[in-house]
Design an enzyme around this catalytic site. Structure first.
Site, PDB file in Angstrom:
ATOM      1  CG  LEU A 197      -1.867  -1.243   1.235  1.00  0.00           C
ATOM      2  CD1 LEU A 197      -2.743  -0.779   2.721  1.00  0.00           C
ATOM      3  CD2 LEU A 197      -2.693  -1.134   0.130  1.00  0.00           C
ATOM      4  CG  HIS A 256      -3.229   1.455  -2.348  1.00  0.00           C
ATOM      5  ND1 HIS A 256      -1.724   1.006  -2.466  1.00  0.00           N
ATOM      6  CD2 HIS A 256      -3.563   0.615  -3.391  1.00  0.00           C
ATOM      7  CE1 HIS A 256      -1.550   0.235  -3.461  1.00  0.00           C
ATOM      8  NE2 HIS A 256      -2.508  -0.073  -4.062  1.00  0.00           N
ATOM      9  CD  GLN A 260      -5.159  -8.043 -11.369  1.00  0.00           C
ATOM     10  OE1 GLN A 260      -6.292  -8.408 -10.707  1.00  0.00           O
ATOM     11  NE2 GLN A 260      -4.820  -6.986 -11.466  1.00  0.00           N
TER      12      GLN A 260
HETATM   13  P1  AMP Z   1      -3.352  -1.892  -7.116  1.00  0.00           P
HETATM   14  O1  AMP Z   1      -3.081  -2.256  -5.745  1.00  0.00           O
HETATM   15  O2  AMP Z   1      -2.317  -1.275  -7.916  1.00  0.00           O
HETATM   16  O3  AMP Z   1      -4.423  -3.111  -7.390  1.00  0.00           O
HETATM   17  O4  AMP Z   1      -4.442  -0.822  -6.926  1.00  0.00           O
HETATM   18  C1  AMP Z   1      -5.886  -0.745  -6.206  1.00  0.00           C
HETATM   19  C2  AMP Z   1      -6.787   0.475  -6.286  1.00  0.00           C
HETATM   20  O5  AMP Z   1      -5.635   1.590  -6.046  1.00  0.00           O
HETATM   21  C3  AMP Z   1      -7.017   0.574  -7.720  1.00  0.00           C
HETATM   22  O6  AMP Z   1      -8.363   1.264  -8.049  1.00  0.00           O
HETATM   23  C4  AMP Z   1      -6.080   1.611  -8.502  1.00  0.00           C
HETATM   24  O7  AMP Z   1      -6.255   2.220  -9.647  1.00  0.00           O
HETATM   25  C5  AMP Z   1      -5.912   2.447  -6.936  1.00  0.00           C
HETATM   26  N1  AMP Z   1      -4.554   3.294  -7.401  1.00  0.00           N
HETATM   27  C6  AMP Z   1      -3.372   2.717  -7.626  1.00  0.00           C
HETATM   28  N2  AMP Z   1      -2.538   3.720  -7.362  1.00  0.00           N
HETATM   29  C7  AMP Z   1      -3.222   4.889  -7.144  1.00  0.00           C
HETATM   30  C8  AMP Z   1      -2.656   6.259  -7.523  1.00  0.00           C
HETATM   31  N3  AMP Z   1      -1.507   6.412  -7.609  1.00  0.00           N
HETATM   32  N4  AMP Z   1      -3.494   7.097  -7.003  1.00  0.00           N
HETATM   33  C9  AMP Z   1      -4.898   6.846  -7.140  1.00  0.00           C
HETATM   34  N5  AMP Z   1      -5.301   5.374  -7.136  1.00  0.00           N
HETATM   35  C10 AMP Z   1      -4.436   4.388  -7.249  1.00  0.00           C
END
Ligand code: AMP
Length: 284
Positions: free
Chosen positions: A33, A37, A61
């Site tokens: 995280l 997040h 995925q």
């Molecule tokens: P992930 O853990 O990368 O699968 O991301 C989980 C959620 O966090 C997804 O909805 C991503 O789009 C969001 N997320 C990841 N990085 C960012 C960021 N820099 N800003 C905003 N949301 C993010």
């Protein structure tokens, strides 16, 4: 903060809520995280009575087994980051809990699932929808929060929710960036110091593109940006494309779209980073 490890426990927790009208927010993540997040989690806490955060690196995925193998994992650090939030339930399942037997469903939604990330990472969105369906069915949230950083994923999920007539409200959240402009991402931790120094160039390029909308056509802009990366040997551009943010169709003219978006994926070594920018002011 409460930690739950199985879908059964999650369903039980959901049924045990004393106020059946309580609103539930949900933030699906793959862990490691960062503040991107956290921005989703804090928004979900503001807008709901309780929030479920899932932490699960979803194997279906990943089209590249090496990427899966090296995807950053830090459950201890993640739990430490979340420990002071009240009204938070962390869902931390094992792979065997989510996939007792091998499976992957197929999801086809026109251009959305055949262009950009879908084209370059075959099967990626089928894997995303496979896990999202399982998680949505266990959590039964009212609102689910996704980052615009993964703009195509957000669009695919919105389209799936409509197609399946699901009741979850999908809430898009803005991309959170480091102070030098690099979009926060779990994968950033894998960058070497040299790569990390270069990485803000990705957002610089997106901003430079946005500044040229009045002087270049979409095709000219694509050629220009692709040529800019040829002079940066640390980078390998996977794609830079200008699309309509609603249909994902490539743009011939700016006037063809009310939401022109520049979408980019780029390799720094073996680390693949994505980003995007709305080329007009009205969104994202
Ligand atoms: P992930 O853990 O990368 O699968 O991301 C989980 C959620 O966090 C997804 O909805 C991503 O789009 C969001 N997320 C990841 N990085 C960012 C960021 N820099 N800003 C905003 N949301 C993010």
């Amino acid at each position: 903060m409460k930690i739950i490890y199985t879908q059964h426990e999650l369903i039980e927790w959901r049924q045990s809520l004393t106020m059946p009208t309580s609103s539930i927010g949900f933030v699906p993540t793959m862990g490691a995280l960062h503040l991107g997040h956290i921005s989703l989690i804090e928004r979900a806490l503001e807008e709901n009575d309780a929030v479920v955060v899932s932490i699960f690196v979803n194997p279906t995925q990943f089209n590249d087994s090496n990427d899966f193998l090296h995807y950053p994992k830090n459950n201890e650090g993640d739990l430490e980051m979340l420990k002071d939030y009240a009204r938070l339930v962390i869902f931390l399942p094992a792979t065997s809990e989510m996939y007792p037997s091998p499976e992957k469903e197929q999801f086809h939604s026109g251009l959305l699932t055949s262009t950009l990330e879908a084209k370059l990472r075959p099967g990626h969105f089928d894997g995303v929808i496979t896990i999202i369906r399982k998680l949505f069915n266990s959590v039964r949230a009212h609102r689910v929060y996704f980052g615009e950083k993964d703009f195509q994923q957000l669009a695919v999920i919105k389209s799936w929710v409509i197609l399946e007539k699901r009741s979850e409200l999908i809430i898009p959240c803005p991309t959170i960036r480091e102070s030098d402009g690099l979009a926060m991402s779990s994968r950033n931790q894998r960058l070497s110091p040299e790569m990390r120094k270069e990485a803000p160039f990705i957002f610089e390029v997106l901003q430079a593109a946005k500044a040229q909308v009045d002087t270049q056509s979409p095709a000219e802009m694509e050629i220009w940006i692709r040529s800019v990366f040829l002079e940066r040997p640390l980078f390998r551009l996977d794609y830079f494309e200008i699309i309509d943010g609603n249909t994902f169709a490539p743009l011939a003219e700016w006037s063809d779209s009310s939401l022109p978006m520049a979408m980019i994926a780029v390799f720094l070594g073996e680390i693949r980073l994505i980003d995007n920018i709305a080329l007009t002011e009205q969104s994202a």
